[in-house]
Motif scaffolding. Sequence first.
Motif, PDB file in Angstrom:
ATOM      1  N   ILE A 473     -39.959 -18.185  75.414  1.00 12.10           N
ATOM      2  CA  ILE A 473     -39.704 -18.989  76.571  1.00 12.10           C
ATOM      3  C   ILE A 473     -39.973 -18.371  77.647  1.00 12.10           C
ATOM      4  N   LEU A 474     -41.023 -18.957  78.683  1.00  9.67           N
ATOM      5  CA  LEU A 474     -41.429 -18.244  79.969  1.00  9.67           C
ATOM      6  C   LEU A 474     -41.743 -16.732  79.655  1.00  9.67           C
ATOM      7  N   GLY A 475     -42.379 -16.519  78.245  1.00  8.69           N
ATOM      8  CA  GLY A 475     -42.999 -15.181  78.068  1.00  8.69           C
ATOM      9  C   GLY A 475     -41.982 -14.436  77.594  1.00  8.69           C
ATOM     10  N   ALA A 476     -42.487 -13.592  76.250  1.00  6.33           N
ATOM     11  CA  ALA A 476     -41.753 -12.824  75.659  1.00  6.33           C
ATOM     12  C   ALA A 476     -41.597 -11.422  76.403  1.00  6.33           C
ATOM     13  N   GLU A 477     -40.476 -10.851  76.533  1.00  6.50           N
ATOM     14  CA  GLU A 477     -40.129  -9.773  77.358  1.00  6.50           C
ATOM     15  C   GLU A 477     -39.215  -8.933  76.578  1.00  6.50           C
ATOM     16  N   SER A 478     -38.967  -7.627  77.104  1.00  5.20           N
ATOM     17  CA  SER A 478     -37.878  -6.645  76.572  1.00  5.20           C
ATOM     18  C   SER A 478     -36.516  -7.073  77.369  1.00  5.20           C
ATOM     19  N   HIS A 479     -35.691  -6.996  76.453  1.00  7.50           N
ATOM     20  CA  HIS A 479     -34.189  -7.182  77.354  1.00  7.50           C
ATOM     21  C   HIS A 479     -33.333  -6.124  76.952  1.00  7.50           C
ATOM     22  N   PRO A 480     -32.940  -5.273  77.686  1.00  6.18           N
ATOM     23  CA  PRO A 480     -31.955  -3.877  77.427  1.00  6.18           C
ATOM     24  C   PRO A 480     -30.649  -4.587  77.435  1.00  6.18           C
ATOM     25  N   LEU A 481     -29.992  -4.870  76.284  1.00  4.25           N
ATOM     26  CA  LEU A 481     -28.598  -5.488  76.333  1.00  4.25           C
ATOM     27  C   LEU A 481     -27.700  -4.170  76.355  1.00  4.25           C
ATOM     28  N   ASN A 516     -24.820   2.413  73.801  1.00  6.20           N
ATOM     29  CA  ASN A 516     -24.108   1.296  74.330  1.00  6.20           C
ATOM     30  C   ASN A 516     -25.328   0.312  75.235  1.00  6.20           C
ATOM     31  N   THR A 517     -26.480   0.701  75.083  1.00 12.33           N
ATOM     32  CA  THR A 517     -27.461  -0.183  75.640  1.00 12.33           C
ATOM     33  C   THR A 517     -28.765   0.119  74.809  1.00 12.33           C
ATOM     34  N   ALA A 518     -29.311  -1.113  74.420  1.00 10.71           N
ATOM     35  CA  ALA A 518     -30.293  -0.942  73.494  1.00 10.71           C
ATOM     36  C   ALA A 518     -31.418  -2.184  73.891  1.00 10.71           C
ATOM     37  N   SER A 519     -32.452  -2.123  73.766  1.00  2.92           N
ATOM     38  CA  SER A 519     -33.460  -3.180  74.224  1.00  2.92           C
ATOM     39  C   SER A 519     -34.056  -4.013  73.172  1.00  2.92           C
ATOM     40  N   VAL A 520     -33.756  -5.641  73.047  1.00  2.00           N
ATOM     41  CA  VAL A 520     -34.345  -6.513  72.187  1.00  2.00           C
ATOM     42  C   VAL A 520     -35.717  -6.575  72.421  1.00  2.00           C
ATOM     43  N   PRO A 521     -36.575  -5.877  71.189  1.00  2.00           N
ATOM     44  CA  PRO A 521     -38.018  -5.586  71.619  1.00  2.00           C
ATOM     45  C   PRO A 521     -38.788  -7.055  71.921  1.00  2.00           C
ATOM     46  N   THR A 522     -40.110  -6.812  72.733  1.00  2.00           N
ATOM     47  CA  THR A 522     -40.673  -7.995  73.133  1.00  2.00           C
ATOM     48  C   THR A 522     -41.186  -8.754  72.026  1.00  2.00           C
ATOM     49  N   GLY A 523     -40.639 -10.098  71.988  1.00  2.00           N
ATOM     50  CA  GLY A 523     -41.208 -10.918  71.001  1.00  2.00           C
ATOM     51  C   GLY A 523     -40.636 -10.344  69.496  1.00  2.00           C
ATOM     52  N   GLY A 524     -39.556  -9.938  69.413  1.00  2.00           N
ATOM     53  CA  GLY A 524     -38.931  -9.472  68.494  1.00  2.00           C
ATOM     54  C   GLY A 524     -37.164  -9.584  68.244  1.00  2.00           C
TER      55      GLY A 524
END
Length: 578
Positions: A473-481, A516-524
């Motif tokens: 939604i509105l572009g796949a991007e990486s999210h460091p959670l 303690n922080t890891a990225s949800v991969p782009t489109g994954g």
Amino acid sequence: MDYPHIPSFAAVRALLFGFWVLSLFPEFAVSITRHYTFNIEYLNVTRLCHTRNILSVNGKFPGPRLVAREGDRVVIKVVNHISNNVSIHWHGIRQLTSGWSDGPSYVTQCPIQTNQSYTYNFTITGQRGTLLWHAHISWLRATLYGPIIILPKPNESYPFEKPFKEIPILLGEWFNVDPEAIISQALQTGAGPNVSDAYTINGLPGPLYNCSSKDTFRLTVQPGKTYLLRLINTALNDELFFSIANHTLTIVEADAVYTKPFDTDTIFISPGQTTNVLLKTKPYFPNATYLMAARPYFTGMGTIDNSTTAGILQYDHPSHHSSPKNLTLLIPTLPPINATNFVTNFTNQFRSLANAKFPANVPQKVDKKFFFTTGLGTRPCPQNTTCQGPSNSTKFAASLNNISFALPSLALLQSYYFGNPNGVFKTDFPTTPLNPFNYTGTPPNNTMVNNGTKLVVLQFNTSVELVLQGTSILGAESHPLHLHGFNFFVVGQGFGNYDPNKDPANFNLVDPVERNTASVPTGGWIAIRFLADNPGVWLMHCHLDVHISWGLGMAWLVLNGPGLNQKLQPPPSDLPQC
């Protein structure tokens, strides 16, 4: 005549017995209490020919180092001398039963108001390595940040070669205007916020920007030595690549957990992450200086500060008081801005040490499974107004499971502890998406999010498996959670939509990386496991501040356990009030 007091035989015997006990159990002797005072105050700083009155700690930018040993108690009095409300988060510190000291405003505390103070008090248990501290309210962490350096206990060594010297390398972002004005305007108009004007290494943008060559970080090294670089991404909104020309870096730790060592020319590091690397210098004086550089990774649809910060690695020449002139300057090759393949291959190399001394205690059985979609969305414009979001009738938003996290006006932990959650939070955060869709395919027509302050309640010692699924939604991007109060194990990740029938077969339950922080991969998607062994209210959020401002977060409420040391401590007497 006064005679000196001579201790009795019993006293001497007791003293000798004490020394004997300490020699048998050195861990009893090593823990001390370290006191710090952090004065939040204004500081005039000039970068890129722009002078700004920034927020600082003790007049330093970046802020001072907080140094302690594993097992130490740390007491930090934070005094607010500025007009903004403020709080400080000790990012990555477990805060076992000391949730009142975690720091996120309106989650574990009300912020510290002007001319008020609050004393953070916690013990560093079972952690050693590099972490960071930063402000945790609005975008104040743009300049309010610094390193946390946790040394091993005395007589304990690193599980790698002892370095000749240790150097913190903080990667940050510089704005020519006040970041508070930027996010305030963006939330009002619904647009994406203006981007930074530069990236920085230890607060300095470096020679690749206009009016900046004098503001360049220089690291002088000696030939034939091993240096430990403590890399920290303190940038507000950007994941970064980092490299030093013609030098290999050996990764030995991530987020204050030792890893199996591996070599790389380039580091990928997300906001909130730390990476300790060994830099082995060349055995001889080279006729060159070397650029170290950092620039962003980004795959989304918005605008980005696509610039490069640089510092200089120079060798100390034994026969020169100053470095010889006319040396070749070598420049590193960084991956392109959208190098998702590099990011995937790099992150897949991280493994826990998983040995007898530093085990990987991965939960093998799972009590509770959760599936959270992670990404952007929209919210409607106020009536009779025009917005600058994805359309002129919508604003940008972000959510987990389509719930956009609304910070309350009272702190969640206080509301829970004093038994009056009504009107402050609800405990009905959805465990799976309410309206499933093809998460990484064509986005649904309706991208509106729901606003709410919703928590998930966990019994003490629940083992949790959480799959975080990115959306397009509105572009796949990486999210460091980032998860407050816990480390977690990254047991799996992949592209496309997570398949609960096939993907768990490939999970690594032996030596996954612990972070303690890891990225949800782009489109994954990414799958993590953790043990809810820490009572309190713990925020989990995207560490790109624009996304937490838009609502990409939620909180876990972990109930007390039966044991004395399994209960949240009572609140301190100086806990700030809202």
